[in-house]
Design an enzyme around this catalytic site. Structure first.
Site, PDB file in Angstrom:
ATOM      1  CD  GLU A 239       3.434 -13.980  -7.670  1.00  0.00           C
ATOM      2  OE1 GLU A 239       4.295 -14.792  -7.385  1.00  0.00           O
ATOM      3  OE2 GLU A 239       3.008 -13.620  -6.575  1.00  0.00           O
TER       4      GLU A 239
ATOM      5  CB  CYS B 178      -4.845 -10.382  -5.257  1.00  0.00           C
ATOM      6  SG  CYS B 178      -4.118  -8.830  -4.781  1.00  0.00           S
TER       7      CYS B 178
ATOM      8  CB  CYS C  95       6.142  -0.409  -6.680  1.00  0.00           C
ATOM      9  SG  CYS C  95       5.040   0.903  -6.103  1.00  0.00           S
TER      10      CYS C  95
ATOM     11  CB  CYS D  19       6.722   0.846   1.041  1.00  0.00           C
ATOM     12  SG  CYS D  19       5.453   1.902   0.422  1.00  0.00           S
TER      13      CYS D  19
ATOM     14  CB  CYS E 106       7.169  -3.034  -0.051  1.00  0.00           C
ATOM     15  SG  CYS E 106       6.613  -3.877  -1.547  1.00  0.00           S
TER      16      CYS E 106
ATOM     17  N   GLY F  30       2.335  -2.953  -7.580  1.00  0.00           N
ATOM     18  CA  GLY F  30       2.446  -1.563  -7.867  1.00  0.00           C
ATOM     19  C   GLY F  30       1.417  -0.766  -7.243  1.00  0.00           C
ATOM     20  CD  GLU F  31      -0.841   3.761  -5.211  1.00  0.00           C
ATOM     21  OE1 GLU F  31      -0.689   3.558  -4.070  1.00  0.00           O
ATOM     22  OE2 GLU F  31      -1.889   3.912  -5.653  1.00  0.00           O
TER      23      GLU F  31
ATOM     24  CB  SER G 131      -5.049  -1.541  -2.202  1.00  0.00           C
ATOM     25  OG  SER G 131      -4.437  -1.318  -0.872  1.00  0.00           O
TER      26      SER G 131
ATOM     27  CB  SER H 290      -1.177   0.758   2.357  1.00  0.00           C
ATOM     28  OG  SER H 290      -1.664  -0.183   1.271  1.00  0.00           O
ATOM     29  CG  LEU H 291      -2.495   4.473   8.495  1.00  0.00           C
ATOM     30  CD1 LEU H 291      -2.670   5.622   7.967  1.00  0.00           C
ATOM     31  CD2 LEU H 291      -3.381   4.040   9.890  1.00  0.00           C
TER      32      LEU H 291
ATOM     33  CB  CYS I 138       7.239 -19.002  -6.071  1.00  0.00           C
ATOM     34  SG  CYS I 138       5.457 -18.370  -5.536  1.00  0.00           S
TER      35      CYS I 138
END
Ligand code: SF4
Length: 382
Positions: A96, A109, A116, A120, A123, A170-171, A202, A224-225, A345
């Protein structure tokens, strides 16, 4: 489904790569600039539309090259002006892209991977596992598609997209080369001409690649803490077991210092009820970030089925924000945009991107816009 060909896709080539390409064709280098303007400023994907190229050159280009973005599966426009595209990449997966207008600014964005690998715990994108890295053409192709939806964009005209955040699926640092190439194109005047302060990457904290990033580009950085101590972050963001907090924060500080100018790190913190939203967590966070020039964005969790987490109460959110605020931090609680198109969606999108992550991104983008404006205005920590 998008299919690959043996032709070179010019969409993802940086200026240097484009010049090299025209060199290999035996053509003058200035042709690279002409081609880039056609592609990125005017959204052209047909060599015959490049009217300042002769017939012979156009034929030569058609024989060996193409301009191909990801396939647009759907485009939705929210009542609040937010736009969302679902695009299919060469691997067959969908990702997306979201555009959020706010005043004179418009922030896009962008996704960097389908799925990913980092898993996490809050997520569901991570729960799907890793599918594929997007190519540079697929990353910049999301900007290209969004721009095209606003019409042609000659450099003399105010552009709809003023900010880009690599905060989609994704990272981004685990797809390093393609993301860096695409970000160069975002900032290049022959690409999208977006200021380095308005392009933000990010990351969840892939330390070696944060260090590597500083050698290649000078975009803004967000971390992203999500937890103020290693024990909790090990649970929420498993990559923390490999790169614990002190190591991650040091690498972020090194990155900002390598830029040679005052920058503020954006800290993203998803608030999870009774998990990381207690007063003692705020106290730990204050201590942890004592020497980090930063701006904190709190993101109340938006529950999804079987997540195992809940959104904190408004009182708990306010209490957490106040604690950080009283310690001198500029801290903002994010609100959601584009929920109507989120609700619209389809099933396919549900398979590739969870609501929480999408909502988080909508809100995060808004905050990053405000941050960029504050930094540009004051040149220092807001
Ligand atoms: S939060 Fe980001 S890094 Fe973590 S699993 Fe989801 S997409 Fe990957």
């Amino acid at each position: 489904m998008t299919t690959s060909t043996d032709k070179i896709n010019l969409l993802g080539l940086t200026r240097q790569e484009m010049e090299k390409f025209f060199d290999t064709l035996g053509e003058k280098r200035f042709r690279a600039g002409q081609a880039m303007k056609w592609i990125h400023h005017f959204g052209v994907d047909d060599f015959d539309a490049m009217t300042d190229f002769g017939k012979a050159l156009r034929a030569k280009l058609k024989a060996c090259a193409e301009i191909r973005g990801p396939e647009v599966v759907s485009e939705d426009i929210s009542a609040d002006g937010t736009r969302k595209w679902v695009v299919r990449v060469a691997s067959g997966s969908c990702v997306e892209t979201v555009y959020i207008p706010q005043g004179k600014r418009g922030t896009l964005c962008v996704s960097s991977q389908a799925g990913c690998a980092l898993d996490c715990s809050f997520c569901s994108t991570g729960k799907q596992g890793f599918n594929s890295n997007l190519t540079a053409a697929e990353v910049i192709g999301q900007v290209w598609i969004a721009n095209k939806s606003f019409g042609s964009i000659p450099a003399t005209v105010d552009r709809a997209i003023t900010n880009v955040v690599m905060m989609g699926m994704g990272e981004p640092l685990l797809n390093f080369d393609n993301v860096v190439s695409a970000m160069h194109l975002m900032m290049d005047d022959l690409g999208y001409g977006i200021s380095k302060r308005r392009v933000t990457l990010s990351t969840s904290g892939v330390v070696p690649m944060i260090d590597e990033l500083a050698k290649h580009i000078d975009v803004s950085l967000a971390l992203s803490l999500h937890a103020p101590n290693d024990a909790l972050r090990n649970e929420l963001v498993p990559i923390n077991k490999k790169y614990p907090l002190s190591v991650v924060l040091d690498s972020c500080l090194r990155y900002m210092s390598a830029l040679g100018e005052k920058r503020v790190l954006t800290i993203e913190y998803t608030l999870l009820k009774d998990v990381n939203d207690q007063p003692e967590h705020a106290v730990e966070m204050i201590e942890l970030l004592r020497n980090v020039p930063c701006k904190i964005n709190l993101i109340p969790f938006n529950p999804f089925p079987h997540s195992g987490y809940e959104r904190p109460s408004n009182n708990a959110i306010r209490r957490f924000q106040d604690a950080l605020h009283h310690a001198g931090y500029n801290v903002t609680v994010r609100t959601t945009r584009g929920e109507d198109i989120d609700a619209a969606c389809g099933q396919l999108v549900g398979q590739v991107m969870d609501r929480t992550r999408r909502s988080e991104r909508y809100i995060a983008v808004r905050q990053l816009e405000a941050d960029a404006e504050a930094v540009a205005r004051t040149g220092s920590r807001p």
